[in-house]
Design a protein around this motif. Structure first.
Motif: not given
Length: 567
Positions: A408, A412, A567
């Protein structure tokens, strides 16, 4: 005095580890990326802390979520029926309730019988070791027959604080018995304690506070004192492996360097006669393999060597022996903390698991040095049993959890720190193929979604809600139907649907986690009861896929491959 091999064998009891399991959140954050965003030289984390990544809990993922899976993995690996467990102890710094044992929550989730002793042990990062010691004493006296110890923690520090790169999460579960299959504990333990304000978490605060350099001095001092206390009981004993509590990997390395300089070098001729243990493979963290001699042989070791006045040829041999020992024996288990971050009291037992699965051989001995801030240190010994590999030869190993991860971004990660509630949801129905029939957990719910006990005459909701619904939740399944989640409507649960993250699609392979769940049906939440719900999410890989195939003895195993999502 230095003990012979026969004397060493006499040091061990018949109580020890019969099975062991691990689990950690899938999300991880690259500390190189964190360093760049925090305007810090990445080498400060990479070499100053020897920290590479840290695991980050998902929304709703807490110590119940993580510890439950570690416990299931220990039971699965050892093929142990939960009905055999008559003690369940938890070592943790986490607080779910101010007053209410989380060991009781685990007991019911795992379907362990009511004739079971439960206890939570909280003593900073020594909590897990103290829970183990409690079980050892009760096993030796016959009070209990088989104990499940769950050691679980999530470490959190303030964003942008010095402690931020040493966060992490994970859990280790051990089954302890007499005449165990994996390893036996020594009969003696070193111990030392003092009132030291090195690290603490004030009441009502989520994040811990630490006096960094003072905490390092406390760790080093108490660890050496616990080592000396154990040696005063059993004589100078040198083991095949050494593991220590690891808030970050550089700290146990620093202590091992101190141990070599102040204790081992005076007996170096004896130690060098011992054959080195071969490691199966290089470290997964590539830069661990490239650490140079001047990094591993620190000033304390060099100064001690200077004082010994060895001839040039002998000194070169001694330096090379120390370098190779540290690189081949001591560094590989430290990858666990470097990849998962600070798991508090679980860290040392995760290092043990790495040794057992990747490096250890029958009859190898292991020294462990546990430390808990505040402060206490405990030392002890383990000896690996002849047939330990029969329990550990499956895919639920720590290496597979190292690579079963999802990357991530820093953004995030920061968002997850702010949001602790359950993620957005949908309802799904699962198809269980023949090779995935393994049940995970079954839960009793009232009609409004509260978990209720299965205990006779108390198996109803204390809030007055009606209904007692039993639902089975498998580990893994394939999605064959999907429908919208509507707040306040749990009827699909009774119709065979289960909850999943909103991004789930038909034909996805999904895996369950038990997450904190805010019950929107609750009309009067003032009681403060916390609720959990098994919630599924899509997976690309999982150690459970291969494990399930192993159990039905198929030849077509699903490979574990690293699949990273950004992400």
């Amino acid at each position: 005095m230095t003990l012979s091999q026969n004397d060493i064998n006499d040091l061990f009891s018949n109580v020890g580890i019969d099975s062991i399991g691990f689990y950690a959140p899938k999300y991880y954050l690259s500390l190189e990326n964190l360093a760049k965003l925090r305007d810090v030289n990445p080498d400060k984390f990479k070499y100053g802390l020897m920290a590479y990544e840290m695991r980050v809990p998902n929304r709703g993922e807490d110590c119940i979520s993580i510890g439950l899976k570690a416990a299931q993995n220990a039971l699965f690996r050892g093929k142990i029926d939960p009905a055999e467990i008559d003690a369940l102890f938890v070592g943790t710094e986490a607080t779910i309730y101010a007053v209410k044992s989380i060991s009781n929550i685990y007991k019911d989730l795992l379907k362990i019988p009511k004739k079971c002793m439960t206890q939570d042990v909280s003593n900073a990062c020594a909590a897990g070791t103290l829970a183990i010691l409690n079980a050892i004493g009760m096993l030796e006296t016959g009070i209990i027959n088989k104990a499940l110890i769950i050691i679980v923690d999530i470490s959190k520090y303030d964003l942008k604080s010095p402690g931020e790169p040493t966060q992490g999460a994970g859990a280790v579960a051990l089954v302890l018995t007499r005449n165990p299959r994996i390893a036996v504990f020594g009969k003696n333990f070193g111990k030392v304690s003092a009132n030291i304000n090195d690290f603490y978490r004030p009441e009502g605060e989520r994040n811990a506070q630490v006096f960094g350099q003072y905490s390092v001095k406390s760790y080093l001092k108490l660890q050496i004192d616990a080592y000396d206390d154990l040696m005063s009981q059993i004589g100078n004993t040198y083991t095949d492996f050494y593991i220590f509590h690891s808030p970050y990997s550089k700290l146990p390395l620093k202590f091992m360097q101190k141990l070599i300089a102040t204790r081992a070098l005076d007996n170096i001729d004896l130690l060098m006669r011992k054959d080195p243990i071969k490691v199966k493979k290089d470290c997964e963290i590539s830069y661990f393999n490239n650490l140079q001699e001047n990094f591993l042989l620190n000033d304390e070791i060099v100064n001690k060597l200077d004082s010994l006045n060895f001839a040039k040829d002998k000194r070169s041999k001694v330096e090379n022996w120390i370098f190779q020992k540290l690189k081949a024996i001591f560094l590989p288990p430290l990858q666990v903390s470097s990849l998962f971050g600070n798991m508090y009291s679980a860290s040392i037992w995760a290092e043990l698991m790495y040794i057992l699965e990747n490096m250890g051989k029958a009859n190898n001995t292991i020294y462990f040095g546990s430390y808990g801030s505040g402060a206490t240190a405990i030392s002890g010994l383990l000896k690996i049993q002849p047939k330990f590999h029969l329990v550990l030869s499956n895919s639920l190993n720590i290496h597979n959890f190292m690579i079963n991860k999802v990357q991530i971004s820093v953004e995030k990660y920061e968002d997850l720190r702010k949001k602790t509630e359950t993620p957005d949801l949908c309802w799904i129905k699962l198809e269980l193929k023949k090779n995935m029939q393994m049940k995970s957990i079954s839960l009793n719910y009232c009609d409004e979604g509260c978990i209720i006990p299965g205990y006779s005459h108390l198996n109803f909701c204390p809030k007055g809600h009606s209904g007692n619904n039993i639902t089975n939740f498998p580990i893994i399944g394939t999605v064959i139907d999907k429908k919208q989640f509507i707040e306040g409507n749990l009827q699909p649960l009774k119709a065979g649907f289960v909850l999943s993250t909103k991004n789930t699609q038909k034909n996805d392979l999904v895996e369950f986690e038990i997450l904190r769940w805010n019950n929107s049906l609750e009309s009067n939440p003032k009681h403060g009861l916390i609720n959990w719900m098994p919630i599924y999410s899509p997976i690309f890989n999982s150690p459970y896929l291969e494990y399930i195939n192993e159990q039905i003895q198929t030849t077509a195993k699903v490979p574990i491959m690293t699949e990273e999502i950004h992400f």
